[in-house]
Design an enzyme around this catalytic site. Structure first.
Site, PDB file in Angstrom:
ATOM      1  N   SER A 210     -42.578  66.746  -0.946  1.00 18.02           N
ATOM      2  CA  SER A 210     -43.268  66.778   0.329  1.00 18.02           C
ATOM      3  C   SER A 210     -44.611  66.068   0.167  1.00 18.02           C
ATOM      4  O   SER A 210     -44.647  64.894  -0.205  1.00 18.02           O
ATOM      5  CB  SER A 210     -43.422  68.234   0.777  1.00 18.02           C
ATOM      6  OG  SER A 210     -43.793  68.312   2.116  1.00 18.02           O
TER       7      SER A 210
ATOM      8  N   HIS B  72     -35.885  70.274   5.027  1.00 17.00           N
ATOM      9  CA  HIS B  72     -37.026  69.886   4.204  1.00 17.00           C
ATOM     10  C   HIS B  72     -36.978  70.528   2.824  1.00 17.00           C
ATOM     11  O   HIS B  72     -37.633  70.070   1.898  1.00 17.00           O
ATOM     12  CB  HIS B  72     -38.329  70.264   4.913  1.00 17.00           C
ATOM     13  CG  HIS B  72     -39.543  69.699   4.263  1.00 17.00           C
ATOM     14  ND1 HIS B  72     -39.674  68.353   3.972  1.00 17.00           N
ATOM     15  CD2 HIS B  72     -40.684  70.291   3.828  1.00 17.00           C
ATOM     16  CE1 HIS B  72     -40.855  68.145   3.397  1.00 17.00           C
ATOM     17  NE2 HIS B  72     -41.475  69.291   3.295  1.00 17.00           N
TER      18      HIS B  72
END
Length: 735
Positions: free
Chosen positions: A588, A704
């Site tokens: 991320s 994610h």
């Protein structure tokens, strides 16, 4: 309750490193052909981007390109599911000896969501406390996601539940259950009957929201506050709700009434109605940026009114008190402080002098100590603080309209005790967990009034052999002289000759702290082999509060990267490892970190693992939730590009540089950080002739988090560790 309304990046849980000596590979045949001059685009001088076609997530050509890269990575690294490590990691992930953590306590029943070999998508289940105390509780099934997925033909991933709370003494019988397809942020939400253990049909008046990045809350039994389900016109530029609507039971969603709205440029807009220890509050907010918000509060039957606090403060409630967490100094209190004030009186205070007189400091930061988190019981506010990244818990009791500090519990280096409420509305009971890099997690039941006297309930087994493995804390001097702490986990008596394969993990953003925790995966796949694991507490994180975070915001982003490189140099100078044996990993925002470790080509790393990353800082704000992160990084459509370009990996690659082996992993279903970031940078590396050192795998599901179930998690972890073993430890692809 504390609110941090901004949506965006969250910490990506490390799965553990990668690296490998690869054979030469051809360029991807699915990509449009281009000249070598075009292959270098975009550059800082020419922003033309010939790879925007890869931003179409699920087009046939794009998925064909993805499948080609996936097959190449598996061919060169080895099929993960054929490796012994895959079976071991999957066994750990699906072990019946995992701790079944309790997510809710409703009507005296303790709810748990569970996944294992049989329940791949998972089950929601419940039992009594007496049953939970047993080594093998008898659980009552509430909802089976595997059965639901089989029935609907959709791979449903658990997204949590939202409770209808009508106050003390009223039985809790309804929740909104949220489910996503393949782990995406966008979810479908359906009303669920806890008594009948079934969804409430729309024909019977049940609420059902379509797939969206929605926000919802019960206002009362027959009214939902909702946002994000009324089309693109009611979404912000960041892709989150920009309005709040009241939807009455039994009416079409199209007949809901808009009651609040923000601007399209806001990050997100939302509203909640809730009871806090019997007091009714309604709160609505506009997240103006990731770190600034405006709040309005309705206390009981009073009128709506703005909460008079700084725009960058977070707010919550505790009984009749407002809790305010500062990101900047206010009324004589420093950034990082936590303040309490009577809610109704603060709302009507006429000026700063009147407000200041109402404030009680519950936490004041120091140079070494910051507020990390908090939890609440019926009568206690428990603060989790970090003092030089060592946990300290402080117990504040609320009685007769005032808070009093009763006790502090201090942890040790490498160990992280934490507390969470069992049922904040009805009791002072706490779940106490404790773990560390080498200490398996334990779970106990304690009272906030005597947290040391805890009843042991559950404990993880030792999933890996930690014999002789120690945790040490060091500091490294960054380029500007700042002392940057880090944890080194390694075998005692580690030879200081630079020979140890070492994995360095970092994040450095969004005021998120990295603290010690038990990871059986890191232990079994890495530490058990005599390798070393390092966690760096670089600037941009929250380890020292807002000042540590703000030191690496926007034009100061380079400080996070300099800190990370300083830790790498310190490891090398101590003789722990050497550049050819040192790998780094991040996901991320940490993927942006590791992407910059590639682009800065410092010569410090022999391998890089870059997971669900953002890498194109020219277009990040145009992709999915990217606009919400401009408060962290800057706005590339303004003069901010003058500094953003310096840490945009996609724009800083060239043909002449020899880059270390790098593995990129992402997910097609990631609707937070666009998979186009990784796709485009990989394509550029291939076009620049860097194919032999470039590896890419995109999970078709996963959101994610990168994976949607344990088999996918074990696959992705094995792929990464195998890459690391092959590149840093010289193991062959079959091991």
């Amino acid at each position: 309750r504390l609110f941090a309304p901004s949506a965006g990046l969250r910490l990506f849980a490390p799965s553990a490193g990668l690296r490998l000596r690869g054979s030469a590979r051809p360029l991807a045949t699915a990509a449009p052909s281009m000249s070598m001059a075009d292959a270098a685009l975009p550059t800082l001088e020419d922003l033309t981007d010939p790879r925007e076609w890869l931003e179409e997530v699920e087009g046939d050509k794009q998925i064909g390109w993805v499948k080609e890269q996936n097959a190449d990575a598996v061919a060169r690294i080895g099929e993960p599911s054929d490796k012994p490590l895959y079976g071991r990691l999957l066994e750990i992930m699906e072990s019946d000896e995992k701790i079944p953590y309790i997510g809710r306590v409703l009507n005296g029943l303790y709810y748990n969501f569970w996944q294992d070999e049989t329940h791949v998508q998972g089950i929601w289940r419940r039992c009594t406390l007496d049953e939970y105390r047993k080594a093998e509780p008898e659980w009552e099934l509430v909802l089976d996601l595997d059965a639901l997925s089989a029935e609907s033909g959709v791979s449903w991933v658990w997204g949590g539940s939202t409770l209808l709370d009508e106050g003390p003494g009223v039985r809790k019988d309804r929740v909104m259950v949220s489910l996503s397809r393949g782990g995406a942020d966008a979810k479908v939400s359906r009303e669920f009957d806890l008594e009948g253990k079934e969804f409430v049909a729309v024909s019977d008046g049940g609420f059902e929201l379509p797939e969206a990045k929605s926000q919802l809350s019960y206002k009362d039994r027959d009214t939902l506050l909702v946002g994000g389900v009324f089309g693109e016109g009611e979404m912000t530029d960041s892709g989150y709700p920009r309005s709040v609507w009241e939807w009455r039971r039994g009416t079409p969603l199209a007949e809901a009434t808009k009651v609040y709205e923000g601007e399209q440029s806001d990050v997100s807009v939302g509203g909640f109605a809730y009871l806090d220890r019997g007091r009714r509050y309604e709160l609505r907010y506009r997240s103006l940026t990731f770190y600034t918000s405006s709040y309005e509060l309705k206390v009981g039957e009073a009128a709506w009114a703005p909460i008079p606090i700084p725009a960058d403060a977070n707010v919550g409630t505790f009984a009749d008190q407002l809790l305010v967490t500062l990101r900047s100094a206010w009324l004589g209190h420093p950034a990082g402080a936590l303040l309490a004030a009577p809610a109704e009186r603060l709302m009507v205070a006429g000026d700063d002098a009147a407000r200041s007189a109402l404030l009680t400091p519950l936490f004041t930061p120091t140079e070494t100590c910051s507020l990390e988190a908090s939890t609440e019981t019926k009568n206690y506010l428990v603060l989790s603080c970090l003092d030089n990244v060592v946990t300290e818990c402080r117990f504040w009791r609320y009685a007769d309209g005032a808070f009093s500090l009763e006790r502090c519990l201090k942890g040790e280096v490498g160990l992280s005790p934490s507390f969470s409420a069992v049922d904040a509305e009805t009791s002072d009971d706490l779940w106490r967990t404790s773990d560390g890099y080498t200490q398996p997690t334990t779970l106990a039941l304690a009272a906030a009034s005597s947290p040391d006297a805890a009843e042991a309930l559950k404990a993880l087994p030792a999933f890996y052999d930690a014999g002789g493995v120690t945790t040490q804390q060091f500091t490294a001097a960054s380029a500007d002289g700042t002392a940057v702490p880090y944890f080194l986990v390694s075998k005692e008596g580690l030879p200081l000759d630079g020979s140890t394969p070492t994995l360095l993990y970092g994040y450095g953003g969004f005021e998120i702290s990295l603290t010690p925790s038990y990871s059986a995966g890191i232990g079994a796949a890495w530490l058990e082999k005599g390798h070393a694991y390092v966690q760096a507490n670089i600037r941009g994180g929250g380890e020292y509060g807002p000042r540590w975070h703000q030191a690496a915001l926007k034009e100061k982003r380079n400080k996070a990267y300099e800190d990370f490189e300083a830790v790498a140099r310190d490891l090398i100078s101590r003789g722990v490892t050497s550049p050819s044996k040192l790998g780094c990993q991040g996901g991320s925002n940490g993927g942006l970190l590791t992407g910059n470790m590639l682009a800065r080509h410092s010569g410090l790393f022999g391998a890089i693992v870059c997971q669900v990353p953002l890498l194109d800082m020219r277009r990040f704000h145009k992709l999915l939730a990217g606009a919400s992160w401009m408060g962290e990084y800057g706005d590339p459509d303004t003069d901010d590009w003058s500094f953003l370009q310096r840490y945009s990996p996609y724009h800083n690659l060239d043909e002449a540089t020899a880059y270390p082996p790098i593995l990129f992993t992402t997910s097609t279903r990631d609707d937070r950080v666009h998979p186009g970031h990784a796709r485009k940078l990989v394509s550029k590396l291939l076009d620049l002739g860097k194919g032999p050192s470039t590896f890419y795998y995109e999970n078709i599901e996963g959101g994610h988090g990168g994976a949607a179930n344990n088999k996918q998690r074990a696959f992705m972890s094995t792929l990464a560790y195998s890459f690391l073993e092959q590149t840093l430890a010289g193991k062959n692809r079959g091991e």
